[in-house]
Design a protein around this motif. Structure first.
Motif, PDB file in Angstrom:
ATOM      1  N   LYS A 114       0.986  -1.349  -0.022  1.00  9.25           N
ATOM      2  CA  LYS A 114       0.060  -0.052   0.052  1.00  9.25           C
ATOM      3  C   LYS A 114       0.904   1.315   0.095  1.00  9.25           C
ATOM      4  O   LYS A 114       0.684   2.170  -0.651  1.00  9.25           O
ATOM      5  N   LYS A 115       1.886   1.267   0.980  1.00 11.30           N
ATOM      6  CA  LYS A 115       2.790   2.416   0.826  1.00 11.30           C
ATOM      7  C   LYS A 115       3.580   2.547  -0.553  1.00 11.30           C
ATOM      8  O   LYS A 115       3.670   3.643  -0.819  1.00 11.30           O
ATOM      9  N   TRP A 116       4.124   1.502  -0.992  1.00 16.48           N
ATOM     10  CA  TRP A 116       4.704   1.501  -2.348  1.00 16.48           C
ATOM     11  C   TRP A 116       3.908   2.157  -3.321  1.00 16.48           C
ATOM     12  O   TRP A 116       4.114   2.719  -4.011  1.00 16.48           O
ATOM     13  N   GLU A 117       2.617   1.614  -3.633  1.00 19.67           N
ATOM     14  CA  GLU A 117       1.602   2.147  -4.448  1.00 19.67           C
ATOM     15  C   GLU A 117       1.326   3.342  -4.308  1.00 19.67           C
ATOM     16  O   GLU A 117       1.197   4.431  -5.462  1.00 19.67           O
ATOM     17  N   THR A 118       1.314   4.021  -3.018  1.00 15.63           N
ATOM     18  CA  THR A 118       0.908   5.299  -2.698  1.00 15.63           C
ATOM     19  C   THR A 118       2.366   6.365  -3.323  1.00 15.63           C
ATOM     20  O   THR A 118       1.938   7.384  -3.839  1.00 15.63           O
ATOM     21  N   LYS A 119       3.428   5.859  -2.939  1.00 16.80           N
ATOM     22  CA  LYS A 119       4.830   6.639  -3.591  1.00 16.80           C
ATOM     23  C   LYS A 119       4.575   6.407  -4.993  1.00 16.80           C
ATOM     24  O   LYS A 119       5.111   7.484  -5.668  1.00 16.80           O
ATOM     25  N   GLN A 120       4.348   5.441  -5.694  1.00 15.78           N
ATOM     26  CA  GLN A 120       4.270   5.410  -6.929  1.00 15.78           C
ATOM     27  C   GLN A 120       3.089   6.272  -7.667  1.00 15.78           C
ATOM     28  O   GLN A 120       3.612   7.197  -8.475  1.00 15.78           O
ATOM     29  N   ASP A 121       1.846   6.314  -6.998  1.00 14.78           N
ATOM     30  CA  ASP A 121       1.024   7.370  -7.631  1.00 14.78           C
ATOM     31  C   ASP A 121       1.618   8.822  -7.349  1.00 14.78           C
ATOM     32  O   ASP A 121       1.580   9.580  -8.262  1.00 14.78           O
ATOM     33  N   GLU A 122       2.309   9.091  -6.395  1.00 17.29           N
ATOM     34  CA  GLU A 122       2.968  10.399  -6.067  1.00 17.29           C
ATOM     35  C   GLU A 122       3.767  10.737  -7.055  1.00 17.29           C
ATOM     36  O   GLU A 122       3.889  11.756  -7.618  1.00 17.29           O
ATOM     37  N   ARG A 123       4.593   9.800  -7.498  1.00 15.42           N
ATOM     38  CA  ARG A 123       5.634  10.099  -8.356  1.00 15.42           C
ATOM     39  C   ARG A 123       4.986  10.278  -9.653  1.00 15.42           C
ATOM     40  O   ARG A 123       5.391  11.147 -10.744  1.00 15.42           O
ATOM     41  N   ARG A 124       3.962   9.573 -10.064  1.00 15.25           N
ATOM     42  CA  ARG A 124       3.095   9.773 -11.469  1.00 15.25           C
ATOM     43  C   ARG A 124       2.620  11.031 -11.429  1.00 15.25           C
ATOM     44  O   ARG A 124       2.599  11.682 -12.481  1.00 15.25           O
ATOM     45  N   GLU A 125       2.226  11.697 -10.336  1.00 15.11           N
ATOM     46  CA  GLU A 125       1.621  13.012 -10.346  1.00 15.11           C
ATOM     47  C   GLU A 125       2.712  13.881 -10.548  1.00 15.11           C
ATOM     48  O   GLU A 125       2.321  15.074 -11.376  1.00 15.11           O
TER      49      GLU A 125
END
Length: 139
Positions: A114-125
């Motif tokens: 969950k934390k990794w996916e959140t970080k990935q979403d932040e990077r995509r943004e």
């Protein structure tokens, strides 16, 4: 061709942690090691997870290196990609992302995932935001 390179580069960068120019000049092994260390700090990985994640990152880094070499060769030859070629490349990139996510799910705990996916979403943004800035400056 420039748009294709931009799309592929942005998509690939979403697969990995944000990298600076120094990282791009590193070997795939060095890139994998750095990404693993960063992820260990972010997600508190145990030693087994570190080994598995490093293997995943090494495989991704080698794929990126091959893609970069192919794109560079095409650019130097002045070859332009057809819409079918661009489509196939984008599909390949998305397939790589799906594969990466599946592998990470096997290695990480649900909380880490969950934390990794959140970080990935932040990077995509962040990437999308910088892309919008570049496009706005070109207009």
């Amino acid at each position: 061709m420039k748009k294709l390179i931009l799309v592929i580069a942005l998509t690939l960068s979403s697969l990995t942690f944000a990298q600076n120019k120094k990282t791009q000049e590193m070997t795939p092994e060095q890139q994998a090691e750095l990404q693993t260390k960063k992820m260990t700090l972010d997600l508190d990985l145990n030693s087994n997870q570190q080994k598995e994640v490093k293997t995943i990152f090494l495989e991704q880094a080698k794929k990126k290196q091959a893609l970069r070499a192919e794109m560079k060769a095409k650019k130097e030859s002045g070859e332009k990609a057809s819409s079918d070629e661009r489509y196939k490349k984008e599909i390949e990139v998305l397939d790589n992302q799906i594969e990466m996510k599946a592998k990470m799910k096997k290695v990480l705990s649900p909380e880490q995932m969950k934390k990794w996916e959140t970080k990935q979403d932040e990077r995509r943004e962040k990437i999308a935001k910088s892309k919008r800035k570049v496009l706005n400056k070109q207009e």
